[in-house]
Design a protein around this motif. Structure first.
Motif, PDB file in Angstrom:
ATOM      1  N   SER A   1      -7.811  16.272 -25.200  1.00 13.49           N
ATOM      2  CA  SER A   1      -8.018  14.825 -25.313  1.00 13.49           C
ATOM      3  C   SER A   1      -9.507  14.487 -25.205  1.00 13.49           C
ATOM      4  O   SER A   1     -10.308  15.279 -24.704  1.00 13.49           O
ATOM      5  CB  SER A   1      -7.254  14.080 -24.214  1.00 13.49           C
ATOM      6  OG  SER A   1      -7.856  14.302 -22.951  1.00 13.49           O
ATOM      7  N   ASP A   2      -9.846  13.293 -25.670  1.00 15.12           N
ATOM      8  CA  ASP A   2     -11.234  12.831 -25.554  1.00 15.12           C
ATOM      9  C   ASP A   2     -11.672  12.816 -24.094  1.00 15.12           C
ATOM     10  O   ASP A   2     -12.778  13.252 -23.766  1.00 15.12           O
ATOM     11  CB  ASP A   2     -11.394  11.435 -26.149  1.00 15.12           C
ATOM     12  CG  ASP A   2     -11.194  11.403 -27.660  1.00 15.12           C
ATOM     13  OD1 ASP A   2     -11.026  12.476 -28.270  1.00 15.12           O
ATOM     14  OD2 ASP A   2     -11.195  10.296 -28.218  1.00 15.12           O
ATOM     15  N   GLN A   3     -10.807  12.308 -23.207  1.00 12.62           N
ATOM     16  CA  GLN A   3     -11.156  12.212 -21.792  1.00 12.62           C
ATOM     17  C   GLN A   3     -11.349  13.594 -21.183  1.00 12.62           C
ATOM     18  O   GLN A   3     -12.232  13.793 -20.349  1.00 12.62           O
ATOM     19  CB  GLN A   3     -10.097  11.422 -21.011  1.00 12.62           C
ATOM     20  CG  GLN A   3     -10.550  11.045 -19.614  1.00 12.62           C
ATOM     21  CD  GLN A   3     -11.807  10.178 -19.627  1.00 12.62           C
ATOM     22  OE1 GLN A   3     -11.864   9.164 -20.304  1.00 12.62           O
ATOM     23  NE2 GLN A   3     -12.830  10.592 -18.893  1.00 12.62           N
ATOM     24  N   ALA A   4     -10.543  14.565 -21.593  1.00 11.78           N
ATOM     25  CA  ALA A   4     -10.696  15.926 -21.077  1.00 11.78           C
ATOM     26  C   ALA A   4     -12.049  16.510 -21.472  1.00 11.78           C
ATOM     27  O   ALA A   4     -12.673  17.230 -20.688  1.00 11.78           O
ATOM     28  CB  ALA A   4      -9.563  16.820 -21.589  1.00 11.78           C
ATOM     29  N   LYS A   5     -12.505  16.206 -22.678  1.00 13.18           N
ATOM     30  CA  LYS A   5     -13.830  16.682 -23.099  1.00 13.18           C
ATOM     31  C   LYS A   5     -14.906  16.149 -22.157  1.00 13.18           C
ATOM     32  O   LYS A   5     -15.834  16.862 -21.787  1.00 13.18           O
ATOM     33  CB  LYS A   5     -14.113  16.259 -24.543  1.00 13.18           C
ATOM     34  CG  LYS A   5     -13.275  16.997 -25.579  1.00 13.18           C
ATOM     35  CD  LYS A   5     -13.465  16.385 -26.960  1.00 13.18           C
ATOM     36  CE  LYS A   5     -12.666  17.093 -28.021  1.00 13.18           C
ATOM     37  NZ  LYS A   5     -11.206  17.016 -27.847  1.00 13.18           N
ATOM     38  N   CYS A   6     -14.757  14.906 -21.746  1.00 15.41           N
ATOM     39  CA  CYS A   6     -15.723  14.285 -20.837  1.00 15.41           C
ATOM     40  C   CYS A   6     -15.573  14.845 -19.421  1.00 15.41           C
ATOM     41  O   CYS A   6     -16.565  15.234 -18.795  1.00 15.41           O
ATOM     42  CB  CYS A   6     -15.553  12.772 -20.834  1.00 15.41           C
ATOM     43  SG  CYS A   6     -15.820  12.014 -22.454  1.00 15.41           S
ATOM     44  N   ASP A   7     -14.338  14.904 -18.927  1.00 16.14           N
ATOM     45  CA  ASP A   7     -14.088  15.352 -17.559  1.00 16.14           C
ATOM     46  C   ASP A   7     -14.422  16.826 -17.350  1.00 16.14           C
ATOM     47  O   ASP A   7     -15.077  17.184 -16.378  1.00 16.14           O
ATOM     48  CB  ASP A   7     -12.619  15.126 -17.178  1.00 16.14           C
ATOM     49  CG  ASP A   7     -12.228  13.669 -17.095  1.00 16.14           C
ATOM     50  OD1 ASP A   7     -13.120  12.796 -17.072  1.00 16.14           O
ATOM     51  OD2 ASP A   7     -11.008  13.404 -17.064  1.00 16.14           O
ATOM     52  N   LEU A   8     -13.958  17.675 -18.235  1.00 15.11           N
ATOM     53  CA  LEU A   8     -14.113  19.117 -18.050  1.00 15.11           C
ATOM     54  C   LEU A   8     -15.473  19.651 -18.477  1.00 15.11           C
ATOM     55  O   LEU A   8     -15.980  20.598 -17.879  1.00 15.11           O
ATOM     56  CB  LEU A   8     -13.027  19.874 -18.825  1.00 15.11           C
ATOM     57  CG  LEU A   8     -11.590  19.665 -18.381  1.00 15.11           C
ATOM     58  CD1 LEU A   8     -10.640  20.376 -19.334  1.00 15.11           C
ATOM     59  CD2 LEU A   8     -11.395  20.160 -16.955  1.00 15.11           C
ATOM     60  N   LEU A   9     -16.038  19.063 -19.530  1.00 15.52           N
ATOM     61  CA  LEU A   9     -17.252  19.629 -20.125  1.00 15.52           C
ATOM     62  C   LEU A   9     -18.478  18.743 -19.953  1.00 15.52           C
ATOM     63  O   LEU A   9     -19.569  19.121 -20.388  1.00 15.52           O
ATOM     64  CB  LEU A   9     -17.000  19.924 -21.605  1.00 15.52           C
ATOM     65  CG  LEU A   9     -15.877  20.943 -21.852  1.00 15.52           C
ATOM     66  CD1 LEU A   9     -15.458  20.948 -23.310  1.00 15.52           C
ATOM     67  CD2 LEU A   9     -16.297  22.327 -21.394  1.00 15.52           C
ATOM     68  N   GLY A  10     -18.310  17.587 -19.341  1.00 17.38           N
ATOM     69  CA  GLY A  10     -19.443  16.720 -19.051  1.00 17.38           C
ATOM     70  C   GLY A  10     -19.963  15.905 -20.211  1.00 17.38           C
ATOM     71  O   GLY A  10     -21.091  15.417 -20.166  1.00 17.38           O
TER      72      GLY A  10
END
Length: 171
Positions: free
Chosen positions: A64-73
């Motif tokens: 998900s878009d949010q996972a890209k932000c949360d996990l990878l910064g």
């Protein structure tokens, strides 16, 4: 040879993964993955090859878009402005995986495996390879509407090819 995924993936993909792990081991490097449309297939492939547990550091599945932000910064506005399937996001995913691991090489894959939305191109995949030496390589692929499995396997091949080139292996 990859034992678990071997039946599901073409022999050339499994063989190339093993060669890449061998070359990375010789170089004393570790690898990390950041995957979206492939859903962790590359990480699973690397962990299925016996004898290379010290070569593969970790994999991030950021679907998900949010996972890209949360996990990878990744910055929220990067994904919002550029789109989750873009050069900028692929490069940020690879850099984020490199920063959040012990690896010397991190590869990212993001794309539309299909069926694509109204404004999306089915088979469009962006890949990026970030190195601890500061290198950053991008590849854009247009695989077309070859089905989800076809796009995912083609994306694996492209990612392995980028790693092969970086590790200076012959085809």
């Amino acid at each position: 040879m990859a034992e678990e995924l071997e039946a599901a993936l073409p022999d050339d993909v499994c063989d190339l993964a093993e060669r890449i792990l061998g070359a990375a081991k010789e170089a004393g490097w570790q690898l990390a993955t950041a995957e979206s449309c492939t859903g962790g297939l590359l990480a699973a492939l690397f962990t299925d090859v016996p004898g290379y547990s010290r070569v593969f550091d970790r994999g991030f599945v950021a679907y998900s878009d949010q996972a890209k932000c949360d996990l990878l910064g990744l910055a929220d506005d990067l994904v919002a402005n550029c789109g989750a399937v873009s050069r900028a996001v692929a490069e940020a995913m690879a850099a984020g995986a490199l920063d959040r691991s012990q690896a010397q090489l991190a590869i990212s894959i993001t794309g539309f495996a299909g069926p694509a939305g109204e404004d999306d191109e089915e088979g469009l995949v962006h890949l990026a390879l970030a190195g601890a030496d500061g290198s950053l390589t991008h590849r854009e692929e247009h695989f077309g509407p070859i089905g989800r499995d076809g796009v995912r396997i083609a994306a694996l091949r492209a990612a392995l090819d980028m790693l092969r080139e970086k590790l200076d292996l012959t085809a």
